[in-house]
Design an enzyme around this catalytic site. Structure first.
Site, PDB file in Angstrom:
ATOM      1  N   GLU A   1      39.299  35.705  46.787  1.00 11.42           N
ATOM      2  CA  GLU A   1      40.400  35.168  47.604  1.00 11.42           C
ATOM      3  C   GLU A   1      40.420  35.811  48.994  1.00 11.42           C
ATOM      4  O   GLU A   1      40.654  35.146  49.997  1.00 11.42           O
ATOM      5  CB  GLU A   1      41.730  35.401  46.879  1.00 11.42           C
ATOM      6  CG  GLU A   1      41.772  34.658  45.555  1.00 11.42           C
ATOM      7  CD  GLU A   1      43.045  34.926  44.771  1.00 11.42           C
ATOM      8  OE1 GLU A   1      43.123  35.984  44.123  1.00 11.42           O
ATOM      9  OE2 GLU A   1      43.963  34.097  44.822  1.00 11.42           O
TER      10      GLU A   1
ATOM     11  N   GLU B   1      40.762  35.301  36.666  1.00 17.92           N
ATOM     12  CA  GLU B   1      42.117  35.740  36.301  1.00 17.92           C
ATOM     13  C   GLU B   1      42.567  35.203  34.946  1.00 17.92           C
ATOM     14  O   GLU B   1      43.345  35.824  34.235  1.00 17.92           O
ATOM     15  CB  GLU B   1      43.133  35.295  37.368  1.00 17.92           C
ATOM     16  CG  GLU B   1      43.037  36.063  38.674  1.00 17.92           C
ATOM     17  CD  GLU B   1      42.107  35.442  39.697  1.00 17.92           C
ATOM     18  OE1 GLU B   1      41.200  34.665  39.309  1.00 17.92           O
ATOM     19  OE2 GLU B   1      42.272  35.729  40.888  1.00 17.92           O
TER      20      GLU B   1
ATOM     21  N   ALA C   1      42.051  42.061  42.637  1.00 16.40           N
ATOM     22  CA  ALA C   1      43.258  42.864  42.770  1.00 16.40           C
ATOM     23  C   ALA C   1      43.149  43.992  41.747  1.00 16.40           C
ATOM     24  O   ALA C   1      42.464  43.850  40.728  1.00 16.40           O
ATOM     25  CB  ALA C   1      44.477  41.996  42.502  1.00 16.40           C
TER      26      ALA C   1
ATOM     27  N   GLY D   1      40.979  38.466  43.361  1.00 15.96           N
ATOM     28  CA  GLY D   1      41.472  38.728  44.709  1.00 15.96           C
ATOM     29  C   GLY D   1      40.343  38.993  45.705  1.00 15.96           C
ATOM     30  O   GLY D   1      40.502  38.766  46.904  1.00 15.96           O
TER      31      GLY D   1
HETATM   32  C1  HXC Z   1      40.825  47.922  38.919  1.00 14.43           C
HETATM   33  C2  HXC Z   1      38.555  47.838  38.580  1.00 14.43           C
HETATM   34  C3  HXC Z   1      38.526  46.431  38.823  1.00 14.43           C
HETATM   35  C4  HXC Z   1      39.781  45.813  39.154  1.00 14.43           C
HETATM   36  C5  HXC Z   1      36.522  47.061  38.382  1.00 14.43           C
HETATM   37  N1  HXC Z   1      37.284  48.183  38.313  1.00 14.43           N
HETATM   38  N2  HXC Z   1      37.260  45.992  38.688  1.00 14.43           N
HETATM   39  N3  HXC Z   1      39.666  48.546  38.637  1.00 14.43           N
HETATM   40  N4  HXC Z   1      40.889  46.605  39.170  1.00 14.43           N
HETATM   41  N5  HXC Z   1      39.874  44.516  39.426  1.00 14.43           N
HETATM   42  C6  HXC Z   1      36.845  49.537  38.008  1.00 14.43           C
HETATM   43  C7  HXC Z   1      36.554  49.723  36.536  1.00 14.43           C
HETATM   44  O1  HXC Z   1      37.731  49.979  35.823  1.00 14.43           O
HETATM   45  C8  HXC Z   1      35.631  50.933  36.571  1.00 14.43           C
HETATM   46  O2  HXC Z   1      36.356  52.132  36.787  1.00 14.43           O
HETATM   47  C9  HXC Z   1      34.841  50.711  37.841  1.00 14.43           C
HETATM   48  O3  HXC Z   1      35.613  49.815  38.637  1.00 14.43           O
HETATM   49  C10 HXC Z   1      33.486  50.072  37.585  1.00 14.43           C
HETATM   50  O4  HXC Z   1      33.683  48.873  36.838  1.00 14.43           O
HETATM   51  P1  HXC Z   1      32.911  48.556  35.472  1.00 14.43           P
HETATM   52  O5  HXC Z   1      33.713  47.543  34.751  1.00 14.43           O
HETATM   53  O6  HXC Z   1      32.575  49.806  34.744  1.00 14.43           O
HETATM   54  O7  HXC Z   1      31.554  47.921  36.031  1.00 14.43           O
HETATM   55  P2  HXC Z   1      30.625  46.824  35.335  1.00 14.43           P
HETATM   56  O8  HXC Z   1      30.500  47.092  33.870  1.00 14.43           O
HETATM   57  O9  HXC Z   1      29.377  46.763  36.157  1.00 14.43           O
HETATM   58  O10 HXC Z   1      31.406  45.437  35.498  1.00 14.43           O
HETATM   59  C11 HXC Z   1      31.663  44.904  36.753  1.00 14.43           C
HETATM   60  C12 HXC Z   1      32.717  43.770  36.648  1.00 14.43           C
HETATM   61  C13 HXC Z   1      33.952  44.306  35.892  1.00 14.43           C
HETATM   62  C14 HXC Z   1      32.115  42.564  35.898  1.00 14.43           C
HETATM   63  C15 HXC Z   1      33.053  43.319  38.083  1.00 14.43           C
HETATM   64  O11 HXC Z   1      34.365  45.530  36.517  1.00 14.43           O
HETATM   65  C16 HXC Z   1      35.115  43.372  35.881  1.00 14.43           C
HETATM   66  O12 HXC Z   1      35.130  42.403  35.154  1.00 14.43           O
HETATM   67  N6  HXC Z   1      36.141  43.702  36.672  1.00 14.43           N
HETATM   68  C17 HXC Z   1      37.385  42.936  36.719  1.00 14.43           C
HETATM   69  C18 HXC Z   1      37.184  41.616  37.416  1.00 14.43           C
HETATM   70  C19 HXC Z   1      38.464  40.816  37.425  1.00 14.43           C
HETATM   71  O13 HXC Z   1      38.992  40.447  36.384  1.00 14.43           O
HETATM   72  N7  HXC Z   1      38.989  40.551  38.610  1.00 14.43           N
HETATM   73  C20 HXC Z   1      40.231  39.818  38.781  1.00 14.43           C
HETATM   74  C21 HXC Z   1      41.383  40.766  38.832  1.00 14.43           C
HETATM   75  S1  HXC Z   1      42.928  39.906  38.891  1.00 14.43           S
HETATM   76  P3  HXC Z   1      36.642  53.199  35.593  1.00 14.43           P
HETATM   77  O14 HXC Z   1      37.230  54.357  36.305  1.00 14.43           O
HETATM   78  O15 HXC Z   1      37.602  52.505  34.684  1.00 14.43           O
HETATM   79  O16 HXC Z   1      35.306  53.448  34.975  1.00 14.43           O
HETATM   80  C22 HXC Z   1      43.074  39.378  40.498  1.00 14.43           C
HETATM   81  C23 HXC Z   1      44.221  38.538  40.922  1.00 14.43           C
HETATM   82  C24 HXC Z   1      45.323  38.556  39.980  1.00 14.43           C
HETATM   83  O17 HXC Z   1      42.281  39.661  41.305  1.00 14.43           O
HETATM   84  C25 HXC Z   1      46.487  37.697  40.349  1.00 14.43           C
HETATM   85  C26 HXC Z   1      47.519  37.776  39.273  1.00 14.43           C
HETATM   86  C27 HXC Z   1      48.941  37.756  39.681  1.00 14.43           C
END
Ligand code: HXC
Length: 259
Positions: free
Chosen positions: A113, A133, A66, A110
């Site tokens: 999911e 998460e 998400a 997400g």
């Molecule tokens: C918004 C995201 C994102 C996300 C990545 N990006 N994941 N933006 N939401 N979930 C964006 C980054 O900000 C960045 O943009 C670009 O995508 C590339 O990501 P990087 O982090 O620079 O890439 P990398 O270093 O290769 O790392 C990849 C990664 C990491 C390991 C997948 O991006 C990461 O950990 N992402 C988050 C994963 C996560 O936590 N997902 C769960 C989300 S919560 P910019 O413009 O900033 O450079 C969820 C449910 C929540 O899904 C429910 C709660 C109510």
């Protein structure tokens, strides 16, 4: 029809939907949900389309979760009042026709999911599944804690949710999270091939088979076996049942009417 965050194309009877925010690793924001809801509704409503494939653009991610940037400033009341994430159930899970998730790269939070909402997942050898998460101070919100546990069992689901550890494609296949693993370069073609095979089946039977398998996750055994029997009996009233069985006896391929 064109969309802001996804690409949709039709390949004969198969709809290919591609998440298209590669700069954000296909993070799922409200616009993606809106677009997917419309695309899946259009797919369901179009009698020429019989199976769909959902995949990610770019090699790096199916979807990295998400959209954290969209959620960072929301508080509990915002999430509650918007009933945040509820649209995924009606807009995506509610799709009546079959669809496959083709996953390469990250399927996190997400993203994992969403893949698990599919009828089954075909993974590239680059796929990585996770529910990280907890690292953000939250927990899965789109069905992940339930679907992951049903798919892989308590031990792996609990470890993944509590530690955020990712599962690679080999482990995901061993744990029955995905139906099979293919080389990344072949992922979309393999998923389209599987979808074409499903699309060649009698379409009502495909919808009923999907409903039947899903029953196993939603109802007690005795009740779901009875519902299975009733659904089987309903299918037996279709023209395609008559055609399918007659074609078998006459040693020729069936020609489907879709009813
Ligand atoms: C918004 C995201 C994102 C996300 C990545 N990006 N994941 N933006 N939401 N979930 C964006 C980054 O900000 C960045 O943009 C670009 O995508 C590339 O990501 P990087 O982090 O620079 O890439 P990398 O270093 O290769 O790392 C990849 C990664 C990491 C390991 C997948 O991006 C990461 O950990 N992402 C988050 C994963 C996560 O936590 N997902 C769960 C989300 S919560 P910019 O413009 O900033 O450079 C969820 C449910 C929540 O899904 C429910 C709660 C109510």
């Amino acid at each position: 029809m064109s969309y802001e965050t996804i690409l949709v194309e039709q390949r004969d009877a198969v709809t290919l939907i591609t998440l298209n925010r590669p700069q954000a690793l296909n993070a799922l924001n409200s616009q993606v949900l809106k677009d997917l809801t419309q695309a899946f509704a259009a797919y369901d409503a179009d009698p020429s389309q019989r199976c769909a494939v959902l995949t990610g653009s770019g090699e790096k991610a199916f979807a990295a979760g998400a959209d954290i940037k969209e959620m960072v400033d929301k508080d509990a009341a915002d999430f509650f009042l918007e009933d945040f994430f509820s649209g995924w159930q009606s807009g995506v899970v509610g799709t009546r026709k079959p669809w496959i998730a083709a996953v390469a790269g990250f399927a996190l939070g997400g993203g994992c999911e969403l893949a698990m909402m599919a009828d089954f997942i075909i993974a590239a050898d680059t796929a990585k599944f996770g529910q990280p998460e907890i690292k953000l101070g939250v927990a899965p919100g789109m069905g992940g804690s339930q679907r992951l546990t049903r798919a892989v069992g308590k031990a792996k689901a609990m470890e993944m949710c509590l530690t955020g550890r990712m599962m690679d494609a080999t482990e995901a296949e061993r744990a029955s999270l995905v139906s099979r693993v293919v080389p990344a370069a072949d992922l979309v073609e393999e998923a389209l091939k599987a979808a074409a095979l499903i699309a060649s089946m009698p379409p009502m039977a495909a919808m009923v088979n999907k409903e039947m398998v899903n029953l196993a996750f939603e109802t007690g055994l005795a009740q779901s076996i009875q519902i299975e029997r009733r659904l089987f009996q309903i299918l037996a009233a279709t023209e395609d049942k008559k055609e399918g069985m007659t074609a078998f006896v006459e040693k020729r391929p069936g020609v489907w009417k879709g009813r």
